[in-house]
Design a protein around this motif. Structure first.
Motif, short mmCIF file in Angstrom:
data_model
loop_
_atom_site.label_atom_id
_atom_site.label_comp_id
_atom_site.label_asym_id
_atom_site.label_seq_id
_atom_site.Cartn_x
_atom_site.Cartn_y
_atom_site.Cartn_z
N TRP A 174 0.84 -1.20 0.00
CA TRP A 174 0.00 0.00 0.00
C TRP A 174 0.87 1.25 0.00
O TRP A 174 0.56 2.24 -0.67
CB TRP A 174 -0.91 -0.01 1.23
CG TRP A 174 -2.11 0.87 1.14
CD1 TRP A 174 -2.26 2.12 1.67
CD2 TRP A 174 -3.36 0.58 0.48
NE1 TRP A 174 -3.50 2.62 1.39
CE2 TRP A 174 -4.20 1.69 0.66
CE3 TRP A 174 -3.83 -0.53 -0.23
CZ2 TRP A 174 -5.50 1.73 0.14
CZ3 TRP A 174 -5.12 -0.48 -0.74
CH2 TRP A 174 -5.94 0.63 -0.55
N LYS A 175 1.97 1.19 0.74
CA LYS A 175 2.89 2.34 0.80
C LYS A 175 3.47 2.62 -0.58
O LYS A 175 3.48 3.76 -1.04
CB LYS A 175 4.01 2.03 1.81
CG LYS A 175 5.01 3.14 2.02
CD LYS A 175 5.85 2.87 3.29
CE LYS A 175 6.70 4.07 3.64
NZ LYS A 175 8.03 4.01 3.00
N VAL A 226 0.10 3.24 -3.13
CA VAL A 226 -0.86 4.31 -2.87
C VAL A 226 -0.18 5.49 -2.17
O VAL A 226 -0.11 6.59 -2.72
CB VAL A 226 -2.06 3.81 -2.02
CG1 VAL A 226 -3.03 4.95 -1.71
CG2 VAL A 226 -2.78 2.66 -2.72
N GLN A 227 0.35 5.25 -0.98
CA GLN A 227 0.85 6.36 -0.16
C GLN A 227 1.92 7.19 -0.87
O GLN A 227 1.85 8.42 -0.85
CB GLN A 227 1.40 5.81 1.16
CG GLN A 227 1.92 6.91 2.09
CD GLN A 227 2.56 6.33 3.34
OE1 GLN A 227 2.00 5.43 3.96
NE2 GLN A 227 3.71 6.85 3.73
N GLU A 228 2.90 6.53 -1.48
CA GLU A 228 4.02 7.27 -2.06
C GLU A 228 3.72 7.84 -3.45
O GLU A 228 4.52 8.59 -3.98
CB GLU A 228 5.28 6.37 -2.12
CG GLU A 228 5.80 6.03 -0.74
CD GLU A 228 7.12 5.27 -0.76
OE1 GLU A 228 7.77 5.23 0.30
OE2 GLU A 228 7.50 4.74 -1.82
N ARG A 229 2.60 7.47 -4.03
CA ARG A 229 2.30 7.91 -5.39
C ARG A 229 1.20 8.97 -5.39
O ARG A 229 0.35 9.01 -4.52
CB ARG A 229 1.87 6.73 -6.26
CG ARG A 229 2.96 5.66 -6.41
CD ARG A 229 2.53 4.59 -7.39
NE ARG A 229 2.40 5.16 -8.72
CZ ARG A 229 3.35 5.10 -9.66
NH1 ARG A 229 4.48 4.47 -9.42
NH2 ARG A 229 3.15 5.66 -10.83
N ASP A 230 1.22 9.81 -6.44
CA ASP A 230 0.17 10.82 -6.59
C ASP A 230 -0.97 10.32 -7.44
O ASP A 230 -2.04 10.94 -7.49
CB ASP A 230 0.75 12.08 -7.27
CG ASP A 230 1.88 12.69 -6.46
OD1 ASP A 230 1.83 12.58 -5.22
OD2 ASP A 230 2.80 13.25 -7.08
N GLU A 259 -9.04 4.39 3.56
CA GLU A 259 -8.01 4.92 4.47
C GLU A 259 -8.57 5.05 5.89
O GLU A 259 -7.94 4.65 6.86
CB GLU A 259 -7.50 6.29 4.00
CG GLU A 259 -6.86 6.31 2.61
CD GLU A 259 -5.61 5.45 2.49
OE1 GLU A 259 -4.98 5.14 3.50
OE2 GLU A 259 -5.29 5.06 1.33
N LEU A 319 5.71 17.53 -0.83
CA LEU A 319 4.77 16.41 -0.87
C LEU A 319 5.50 15.08 -0.88
O LEU A 319 5.15 14.15 -0.14
CB LEU A 319 3.89 16.54 -2.12
CG LEU A 319 2.78 15.50 -2.26
CD1 LEU A 319 1.65 15.78 -1.27
CD2 LEU A 319 2.22 15.47 -3.68
N LYS A 339 5.14 12.18 1.88
CA LYS A 339 4.54 10.89 1.50
C LYS A 339 5.38 9.69 1.90
O LYS A 339 4.89 8.56 1.91
CB LYS A 339 4.29 10.86 -0.02
CG LYS A 339 2.97 11.50 -0.43
CD LYS A 339 2.88 11.59 -1.94
CE LYS A 339 1.45 11.82 -2.39
NZ LYS A 339 0.69 10.59 -2.56
N GLN A 340 6.65 9.92 2.22
CA GLN A 340 7.43 8.79 2.70
C GLN A 340 6.94 8.29 4.06
O GLN A 340 7.13 7.13 4.42
CB GLN A 340 8.91 9.16 2.77
CG GLN A 340 9.56 9.05 1.40
CD GLN A 340 10.92 9.70 1.37
OE1 GLN A 340 11.63 9.66 2.36
NE2 GLN A 340 11.26 10.30 0.25
N LEU A 354 3.67 9.63 5.55
CA LEU A 354 2.29 10.00 5.84
C LEU A 354 1.42 9.92 4.60
O LEU A 354 1.93 10.06 3.49
CB LEU A 354 2.24 11.47 6.28
CG LEU A 354 2.93 11.90 7.54
CD1 LEU A 354 3.04 13.41 7.57
CD2 LEU A 354 2.16 11.40 8.74
N MET A 355 0.12 9.79 4.79
CA MET A 355 -0.79 9.99 3.69
C MET A 355 -0.94 11.50 3.50
O MET A 355 -1.45 12.20 4.38
CB MET A 355 -2.15 9.36 3.98
CG MET A 355 -2.19 7.84 3.81
SD MET A 355 -1.91 7.26 2.10
CE MET A 355 -3.35 7.95 1.27
#
Lengths: 466, 466
Positions: free
Chosen positions: A61-62, A65-69, B51, B390, B394-395, B397-398
C-alpha cells in the motif's frame, strides 16, 4: 542447507516441508479448523503470520498508494451484483477442465494428470484429448470421462429464499470492483488519466486441486492495481510496471536470481488480455507465478458500459476527446508474497557447531521489530527495567519480551521468527543504564543508553528502508 | 446544525442522509455495483473510506495487540469446517423470525413489524404471536404466516460437486476461528492465562432486513477479541474490559454524552452468554449497539472439546490444575466504528456568513494527515516546491496535493474530509523557505520552515496521541 534442486540456474531454497513445519510450530500459519481434521485449501494465519501478512500489505500500500500521486485505494465488497460476473466473462468461462474416473468417480483437473502436464490451451479445449493421449485414472487406472468445464466461482444465495434470482457469487478477483467503481472513484477523487485504483482483499476460487501450502488456496487474498490509461499509452505504461513490480520484491529482500519474467504465449492469454507477463519465483516446487502484469485493453470498461448502460467513457479536457480508457493491471497477493518472503529469507548456517536457523526478513516485514531479553530474570530490577523499555517500544513498534530460557536460546528463538534486533538488559545495565542491541544477521552487538534504544531501532528501520 | 432529536438527553448528530451524501460525494462509501443498480446491503469503500477504515483497524490493533503483552493476533479463514457451526450452535439457532404475507408473499422480520418492535425474546418464540397481536402485512394488510426461524448463515459448496457433504458456510463471526485455534495459538506463542486472541476480518449474515447505510450489512467486518481467563477471574475481568473499550472510542474522539452502556436482560442473552453489556452509540436512527462485551463462560471451549475430541483444557503450571478457560469477548467492527467516527466528527458552523462543514477526526483516523496547497499555481517555482515537500511527506504519511481551486475552497475541501493540517506554499516561501501550517479545527496558522514541516506534522500527531 537442506535444499531441493528444482532448477540448476537459481540458488537453492529450503524444502517446502521445512517452511510448513516452522510456520506451524512458531505460529505463522496453521491448518484451518485443525481440531476438526482441517478443511482443504484454507489456512489460518497465527500471531506471527498475521503480523507478517499485515506488514506485506502495508508495504504494498505504501509503494502503490501512499508514495504515489496517481493511485488511490478502494475496498469493494466480496459480494457483488451477479451481472458483474456475466459481463466479465466469469460465469461463461472462468473454469478448469475436469475429468472423472468412470470406475471410482474420483475427479481430477485434466492438465494435472500424469502425461498431461504440458498440454497447450488448444489441447485442453479438445473434447477428444483423453482418448488421444490415452489418459487413465491415476488411482485405479480406470477410464476417464471427456473433460468438462468446471466453473471456479463459489455461489451462494442472498435474501431469505434460495431461488435462482438470488444466486450470487463470491468474487474470484478484486479487479471487477475497481472497474464498476471507475466513474465513482474518478469523479470523487478528481483524478485525470493516467491514474490507478489499488485494492487488497479476499477472493475465492473453488480450485479442483489446490495445494502447495498457501500457494494455491480456495480462499486467498489479492493485491491488485488497475491503472487506467489513454489507449496509445498502454503499451509503454505496461513496460514501465514490469521493473517497478520486480523492484518491489527485491527491495524487500527477494533474491533477483530466484525471480524471472515469463511472457504468456498467445494461446495462453486470458480472454481479456492483449499481453501478459508474470513475475515468477523459484518456489521449492518449481518456477511459479508470483504476480501478473496484464495489458487488458478496453475489454473491461467496454463490456461494463455495454451491459450496464452506464457511460464509462473518460473525457479528456486537454484534447476534448471522449474514450474508453485501457487498463494495465498488476495482480499479486499477500499470501503468495508473504510465503515468498518466508522461503526466500530462510537461512541455515553453522555457528560454533550448531545449526542456526534465521529468517533474514526486511525489518518492515518482520513480525516483531525488537525483542527485549533479560540476562538474569531472577533480578527483579533487571526485569523491571526490561518492562519499562518494552512499554516505551510498544508505543511505536511491535516488540516482545521473553525470559523463558537462557540467552543463547532466546536469541535463536528470535532469529527463527526474523526479529531483526534483540535488546539485552544485564547487571551492568543497572549501573550504566545502557543495554546491548544485537543484530540478527551480523550477530554484532552494540551498547546503547536505554533511553536511546527506541530511537536507535527506529533509525535502523529507516536505514533499511532507504 | 441540521439534526434530528432522537433522544433529548444526548447532543444532536447530523441526519443520516447528510453523512450518506458526503460519503458518496467525497469517496468514503459508494453503493456496491452501482452501475448495475446496486446490491442490497453491501457497500464499497472509496479512496477516503478505505483509508479511514484501515486507520480504525490499525488503531484497534495498536490498542489491543501492539501495546499489550497479553493479546496476540490471528487471521482465520472465512471458510471453516462445517462442524464448527454445528458445535457453536449457529446451524441450530442462528436465526431470525421470518413472517410471510399470504397474499403478496413479501417477507418481514417479525420484530420489525409495526406493533411488534418491543417484543420480548419469549414473545418472539411464541408461535401464536401473529394472531395474538393481530399483526398484518404492512404493505397490503394481508394475513401473515406464523413466524419461522430463518438461518442467517450464507451457505456455499466446496469442491467440484454440489452435494450435502460439501456444504460449507461463510462465517457469521470471527470468534469461532479463535476458539478452534486456542491450543495452536497458546502453544506456539507460549502464553499463560489470562491472554487474548484478537481478530479483524469479514463476516457474513443473510439479514432479513439490513439497512441504515453501513450500520447493518450482509457483508461486514468485525474486530473481535477473545480473552481466555481462569473461571474465577471471569466476572472481574469482564468488568475491567468495559471502561477500556469505552475509553478507546472516546480517545479517538467520540463524545461521551453519545455513548452509554446497556446490559442485556436475562431473556435477551444469547445462548452462550452469562452476561452481556453493549456500548451503545446514539446514531441518527437511535441508540444502537456499537460493541458488545460478553462473558461467555466455558461454553465455547467445552462444546468444541466435546464435539472435536481435542483436549482444550489449559494446564496451569502454578496450581497444577487442568481446566477449560472461560472467555470474555469484546465484539465490535470497523464498519460500525468508522461510521460512528464519521457521524460524531461531523461539524457545521457559520464562518463569515458561510457554512463550514468539517470532520473533526482524530489525526490517526483522518484519511489524509496533511494537504499541500499552492497559493499561486501559476508560479512553477511554487508548484515545484509543493511537490518536493509532498514527496518528503509521502514517505511517512498519507498526504495530498490540490491546486484545482482558490485557497478558500481548497481549505473547505480538506475540512470536509477531515484533513487535520493544510500546508500552504506562497510567494514568500520562495524567499524565506517557509510555509504556513493551518489547523483544521482552530483554523489558526503557523509559519514553519519547509524543511521542518514533516517533523512539525509528526509532532502534532504524536501530541494528539498522548
Amino acid at each position: 542447507m537442506t535444499a531441493k534442486a528444482v532448477d540448476d540456474v537459481a540458488p537453492a531454497v529450503p524444502e517446502l516441508e521445512t517452511i510448513v513445519s516452522l510456520a506451524k510450530r512458531r505460529g505463522f500459519v496453521y491448518p484451518s479448523s485443525d481440531i476438526y481434521g482441517g478443511i482443504n485449501a484454507v489456512w489460518d494465519y497465527g500471531p506471527l503470520g498475521v503480523e507478517l501478512k499485515n506488514n506485506v500489505k502495508r508495504a504494498w500500500w505504501k509503494a502503490m498508494v501512499q508514495e504515489r500521486d496517481d493511485i488511490v485505494g478502494l475496498d469493494a465488497g466480496i459480494l457483488m451484483h451477479p451481472q458483474v460476473w456475466i459481463t466479465s466473462g466469469h460465469v461463461g468461462s472462468f473454469s478448469d477442465p475436469l475429468v472423472e474416473c468412470q470406475t471410482d468417480h474420483r475427479r481430477f483437473r485434466l492438465d494435472e494428470l500424469p502425461g498431461a502436464e504440458n498440454l497447450t490451451a488448444t489441447d485442453i479445449r479438445d473434447p477428444t484429448i483423453v482418448q488421444r493421449l490415452g489418459l487413465t485414472c491415476p488411482v485405479d487406472g480406470g477410464p476417464l470421462s471427456a473433460p468438462r468445464r468446471f466453473n471456479l466461482m463459489f455461489k451462494t444465495f442472498m435474501g431469505p429464499v434460495e431461488d435462482d434470482a438470488a444466486v450470487i457469487y463470491l468474487r474470484p478477483e478484486t479487479a471487477q470492483g475497481s472497474y464498476v467503481n471507475f466513474k465513482n472513484v474518478q469523479q470523487s477523487s478528481r483524478k485525470k488519466l493516467p491514474f490507478g485504483i489499488a485494492q487488497i482483499g479476499k477472493s475465492f476460487r473453488n480450485e479442483i486441486s489446490p495445494g502447495n501450502f498457501v500457494f494455491r488456496m480456495r480462499e486467498f487474498e489479492q493485491m491488485e492495481m488497475q491503472y487506467f490509461v489513454r489507449p496509445d499509452d498502454a503499451a509503454r505504461i505496461f513496460e514501465e510496471w514490469l521493473p517497478r513490480r520486480w523492484d518491489w520484491y527485491t527491495h524487500y529482500g527477494v533474491a533477483p536470481a530466484r525471480l524471472r519474467f515469463r511472457e504468456h504465449a498467445p494461446d495462453e492469454l486470458a480472454h481479456y488480455a492483449k499481453k501478459a507477463i508474470d513475475v515468477e519465483y523459484r518456489f521449492p516446487f518449481g518456477w511459479k507465478e508470483l504476480e501478473g502484469i496484464h495489458n487488458r485493453g478496453d475489454f473491461d470498461l467496454s463490456r461494463h458500459q455495454a451491459e450496464s448502460g452506464a457511460n464509462l467513457e473518460y473525457f479528456d479536457p486537454a484534447t476534448e476527446e471522449h474514450f474508453i480508457p485501457w487498463i494495465v493491471e498488476t495482480a499479486g497477493g499477500p499470501d503468495r508474497a508473504a510465503f515468498t518472503f518466508l522461503i526466500d529469507s530462510y537461512r541455515e548456517e553453522d555457528v560454533r557447531g550448531e545449526t542456526r536457523v534465521s529468517l533474514a526478513l526486511h525489518p518492515d516485514l518482520a513480525p516483531y521489530k525488537v525483542a527485549v531479553l533479560p540476562l538474569l530474570k531472577k533480578r527483579p530490577e533487571i526485569v523491571e527495567l526490561c518492562h519499562r523499555l518494552l512499554k516505551d517500544l510498544k508505543q511505536d513498534l511491535m516488540a516482545v519480551y521473553d525470559d523463558t530460557a537462557a540467552i543463547g536460546k532466546l536469541y535463536r528463538r528470535q532469529d527463527e521468527i526474523g526479529t531483526p534486533w534483540c535488546v539485552t538488559v544485564d547487571v551492568d545495565s543497572l549501573e550504566d543504564l545502557a543495554a546491548t542491541i544485537r543484530d540478527r544477521d551480523s550477530m554484532t552487538q552494540e551498547r546503547v543508553p536505554i533511553e536511546g534504544v527506541k530511537r536507535a531501532i527506529l533509525d535502523r528501520m529507516a536505514a533499511a528502508r532507504a
